[in-house]
Design a protein around this motif. Structure first.
Motif, PDB file in Angstrom:
ATOM      1  N   THR A 193       0.601   4.252  -2.706  1.00 37.78           N
ATOM      2  CA  THR A 193       0.308   5.879  -2.508  1.00 37.78           C
ATOM      3  C   THR A 193       1.936   6.531  -2.405  1.00 37.78           C
ATOM      4  O   THR A 193       1.789   7.718  -2.291  1.00 37.78           O
ATOM      5  N   ALA A 218      -2.454  12.319   6.082  1.00 36.43           N
ATOM      6  CA  ALA A 218      -2.762  11.077   6.508  1.00 36.43           C
ATOM      7  C   ALA A 218      -2.068  10.517   7.850  1.00 36.43           C
ATOM      8  O   ALA A 218      -3.135  10.015   8.893  1.00 36.43           O
ATOM      9  N   ARG A 219      -1.156  11.093   7.991  1.00 33.64           N
ATOM     10  CA  ARG A 219      -0.369  10.870   9.710  1.00 33.64           C
ATOM     11  C   ARG A 219      -1.365  11.722  10.685  1.00 33.64           C
ATOM     12  O   ARG A 219      -1.952  11.153  11.584  1.00 33.64           O
ATOM     13  N   CYS A 252       0.845  -1.163   0.052  1.00 30.28           N
ATOM     14  CA  CYS A 252       0.037  -0.061  -0.083  1.00 30.28           C
ATOM     15  C   CYS A 252       0.924   1.049  -0.120  1.00 30.28           C
ATOM     16  O   CYS A 252       0.707   2.076  -0.635  1.00 30.28           O
ATOM     17  N   LYS A 289      -4.310  12.426  10.249  1.00 27.73           N
ATOM     18  CA  LYS A 289      -5.784  11.955  10.659  1.00 27.73           C
ATOM     19  C   LYS A 289      -5.745  10.623  11.264  1.00 27.73           C
ATOM     20  O   LYS A 289      -6.819  10.294  12.031  1.00 27.73           O
ATOM     21  N   ALA A 290      -4.665   9.802  11.205  1.00 26.02           N
ATOM     22  CA  ALA A 290      -4.573   8.636  12.154  1.00 26.02           C
ATOM     23  C   ALA A 290      -4.090   8.957  13.480  1.00 26.02           C
ATOM     24  O   ALA A 290      -4.210   8.023  14.317  1.00 26.02           O
ATOM     25  N   SER A 347     -11.612  14.948   4.522  1.00 23.66           N
ATOM     26  CA  SER A 347     -10.772  13.835   3.852  1.00 23.66           C
ATOM     27  C   SER A 347      -9.317  14.028   3.979  1.00 23.66           C
ATOM     28  O   SER A 347      -8.825  15.196   4.149  1.00 23.66           O
ATOM     29  N   VAL A 348      -8.422  12.968   3.456  1.00 20.67           N
ATOM     30  CA  VAL A 348      -6.851  13.272   3.542  1.00 20.67           C
ATOM     31  C   VAL A 348      -6.569  14.303   2.487  1.00 20.67           C
ATOM     32  O   VAL A 348      -5.779  15.201   2.743  1.00 20.67           O
ATOM     33  N   GLU A 349      -7.371  14.416   1.588  1.00 19.12           N
ATOM     34  CA  GLU A 349      -7.042  15.413   0.411  1.00 19.12           C
ATOM     35  C   GLU A 349      -7.186  16.723   0.810  1.00 19.12           C
ATOM     36  O   GLU A 349      -6.799  17.576   0.474  1.00 19.12           O
ATOM     37  N   ASN A 381       0.070  15.001   1.621  1.00 19.66           N
ATOM     38  CA  ASN A 381      -0.618  13.610   1.662  1.00 19.66           C
ATOM     39  C   ASN A 381      -0.393  12.783   2.925  1.00 19.66           C
ATOM     40  O   ASN A 381      -1.261  12.380   3.470  1.00 19.66           O
ATOM     41  N   TRP A 382       0.775  12.528   2.815  1.00 18.39           N
ATOM     42  CA  TRP A 382       1.545  11.787   3.705  1.00 18.39           C
ATOM     43  C   TRP A 382       1.423  12.436   4.978  1.00 18.39           C
ATOM     44  O   TRP A 382       0.953  11.806   6.185  1.00 18.39           O
TER      45      TRP A 382
END
Lengths: 377, 109
Positions: free
Chosen positions: B23, B101-102, B19, B104-105, B67-69, B97-98
């Motif tokens: 990405t 995502a970090r 994955c 949001k996680a 969203s991530v975007e 983006n990275w």
């Protein structure tokens, strides 16, 4: 280093603290011998930490980002007491008589006042509500003569003057519609003028505390007119005031300039093009030089300005993350924290050369005890 | 069987590696730089623990409706009229983006 708890018998006039941003600790330093005396740990999140001193200059009060207020004994190298007073604090001040400590908060907004002695809560001054359960972020808190604290409200565009002559029931004077998004403020060394910088528009706001009835007025309100504002990667700080003779030196916001203002009539007296977005603009104690550091991505550089000619006399690179500067009490040295090198570098302000350095873990703010006897610091 | 459990673990790790590949995450050196930037430079406004400062807290709860975007868009372009600056001069879309995502996680830089 001495072991914490073994108290030293000595004066504190040449001591100070260096905040270790990453580790939530600080080191107590000796500015005469260029040594570290103690490391004090357990101070929480110290990103954006600041310090004030008790008037006997034995205790430092540290304001941490996480709302922590810590009282440090410099002679014994210990944390005397720590309270977590708010969600998210931005700075603090000590009252004229040294009895009260005020802390300003981003969240929930407002100012809390504590006894300097035991850090018990004395008064709570909530900020103007801006939405459900949210107060305006409170910034630019300073002490002023007459047991007053002055501060600005970022979201609601106000300046408040709180008189704590009667600590349990503060008398508050509010100045509204002073301008958009005041982000920080300073007070002149005599405690008369309170000046707030605006983020939301060009210019600064001046309040004459000798004549508060005249209200807050705008100064330098078109310093950026017609020019494209540049993005700001770190908010400038005003608390390291720079008054040199009749002139005050201030960081512009969104322009790579230091603004010069005549403190007699508060008119613009010049602008100095500098290397980046200025963060701290600080006068050497004799007022002959101004030292400037910069926001990301230029935070590896320092510039020194001659206050007579308004010319840059030196540009140099101590290293990435040159976050803070502090002059020794009479200004023969300046200490600069260099975060990415884990060092504090010491420069001679006459030769402008590096003369020494000390290790510290991700150092940021440096605060010497000479602040104990200065209004607004 | 304990053996199959280990096998499953390995599969999961292998899949997540794939994955990451898809990405196209920044390389490890760049990830380190980005974490440092997040802690110290984003941290100067959002708090070193991302619990808020002049800028809001950047924890998963606060970001759950984006969203991530969208988060990456805010990072790259900033929010005009607020102190949130555009990071486009320093960050690629991949970097943003990275980071998004970090965030949001739920990272603790």
């Amino acid at each position: 280093m001495t072991h914490a708890g073994e108290c030293l018998v000595r004066g504190t006039g040449d001591l100070g603290v260096v905040i270790e941003r990453g580790a939530g600790s600080l080191v107590v330093v000796d500015t005469t011998k260029h040594t570290s005396l103690f490391q004090v740990k357990g101070l929480g999140d110290l990103s954006h930490a600041s310090a004030v001193y008790s008037r006997d200059a034995r205790y430092a009060y540290i304001f941490g980002r996480d709302g922590g207020l810590s009282k440090i004994d410099l002679l014994c190298g210990i944390l005397v007491k720590r309270v977590v007073q708010g969600g998210n604090s931005i700075g603090g001040a000590i009252s004229q008589n040294g009895r009260l400590i005020a802390v300003s908060n981003y969240e929930p907004g407002g100012v809390k006042v504590f006894s300097a002695d035991d850090l018990e809560l004395v008064a709570d001054i909530p900020a103007t509500r801006i939405s459900k359960g949210k107060g305006s972020k409170t910034v630019g808190l300073v002490d002023a003569p007459g047991q007053r604290f002055v501060f600005s409200l970022f979201d609601s565009g106000e300046i408040w003057v709180a008189d704590l002559s009667n600590p349990r029931s503060p008398a508050i004077q509010r100045f509204r519609n002073i301008g958009r998004q005041p982000y920080d403020a300073l007070i002149s060394p005599d405690g008369r003028y309170y000046i707030a910088g605006l983020f939301g528009e060009d210019g600064l706001v001046l309040l004459d505390l000798w004549h508060p009835k005249q209200g807050a007025r705008r100064i330098l309100d078109h310093y950026g007119k017609g020019e494209q504002k540049l993005p700001v990667y770190k908010m400038p700080h005003l608390e390291g005031w720079a008054f040199a003779g009749e002139r005050a030196f201030l960081p512009a916001v969104g322009h790579h300039e230091v603004l010069v203002v005549n403190s007699r009539d508060w008119r613009e007296a010049g602008r100095i093009q500098v290397h980046g977005q200025p963060i701290f603009v600080m006068a050497r104690p004799d007022g002959r030089q101004i030292w400037v550091n910069f926001a990301f991505p230029n935070n590896d550089t320092i510039q020194v300005i001659n206050t007579e000619t308004l010319k840059i006399i030196k540009t140099f690179k101590p290293g990435k993350g040159a976050l803070h500067m502090e002059f020794t009490p009479r200004g023969e040295e300046v200490w600069i924290s260099v975060r990415d090198q884990d060092r504090v570098k010491i420069y001679d302000t006459h030769s402008l050369e590096l003369i020494d350095s000390l290790p510290a873990d991700k150092p940021s703010g440096i605060f010497f005890t000479a602040r104990a006897h200065k209004t607004g610091l | 069987m304990p053996g199959s459990k280990i096998f499953r673990r390995i599969t999961v790790i292998a899949l997540s590696l794939i994955c990451l590949e898809v990405t196209a995450a920044p390389d490890l050196q760049r990830q380190k730089e980005l974490n440092y930037l997040l802690k110290h430079d984003c941290g100067s406004c959002h708090g070193m623990r991302l619990e808020g400062g002049l800028g809001p807290a950047l924890k998963p709860v606060q970001l759950q409706f984006y969203s991530v975007e969208q988060v990456a868009f805010t990072i790259l372009h900033g929010r005009p009229g607020t102190p949130m600056p555009p990071w486009q001069p320093f960050l690629s879309e991949q970097d943003a983006n990275w980071l998004a995502a970090r965030l949001k996680a739920g990272v603790r830089p």
